[in-house]
Scaffold this active site. Sequence first.
Site, mmCIF file in Angstrom:
data_model
loop_
_atom_site.group_PDB
_atom_site.id
_atom_site.type_symbol
_atom_site.label_atom_id
_atom_site.label_comp_id
_atom_site.label_asym_id
_atom_site.label_seq_id
_atom_site.Cartn_x
_atom_site.Cartn_y
_atom_site.Cartn_z
ATOM 1 C CB VAL A 178 0.932 3.555 5.179
ATOM 2 C CG1 VAL A 178 -0.086 4.592 5.595
ATOM 3 C CG2 VAL A 178 1.828 4.068 4.083
ATOM 4 C CB SER A 179 1.913 -1.748 6.335
ATOM 5 O OG SER A 179 1.717 -1.582 7.720
#
Length: 188
Positions: free
Chosen positions: A9-10
């Site tokens: 995930v960012s």
Amino acid sequence: MASVGYARVSTREQNLDAQTDALEAAACEKVFVEHASGVLAKRPALDDALDYLRDGDTLVVTKLDRLGRSVRNLKEVADGLERRGVGLKALSQGIDTTTPGGRLFFHMLAAIAEFEHDLIVERTKDGLAAARARGRKGGGRSKMTATKARQARTMYDEKTYTVQQIAETFGVSRGTIYRHLGEDVSPA
């Protein structure tokens, strides 16, 4: 012949649960997780996953965009896996490079994405050339007027102000000051 998962995930605020659940449901023996933007060159968990994989293993991701920073990077990662005898599976896209059909499908998708990227670059260049032909130039407005540039030059020539102090006076970066001072002045 292990299945190894990679989830990313960012940001820390985003949740990995959907990805890790899907990877566990795909019988991944080990799952590496990453909280990092895909555009970053350094992704330690991906490096760890790639180091962990052996000939005959398969790297499993939920979607291809979790793996590569760009189409070119994704292709490089996939080619590196293939050279090492490691397969790649993207669960939501139904890609499995351990099969001939899966390899074909992956390479077709990569080729289409690269073609689309090249078209976008070409259209952008054409648009910029057309704008230049009409006398427009891109970029933001200059923060330094001609008067401010002359004042910056005067301050610099007095040798009582550092370039950093001059930049702070005008609310710009040192690079902007150097650009306006001209090529005869270079950073120390």
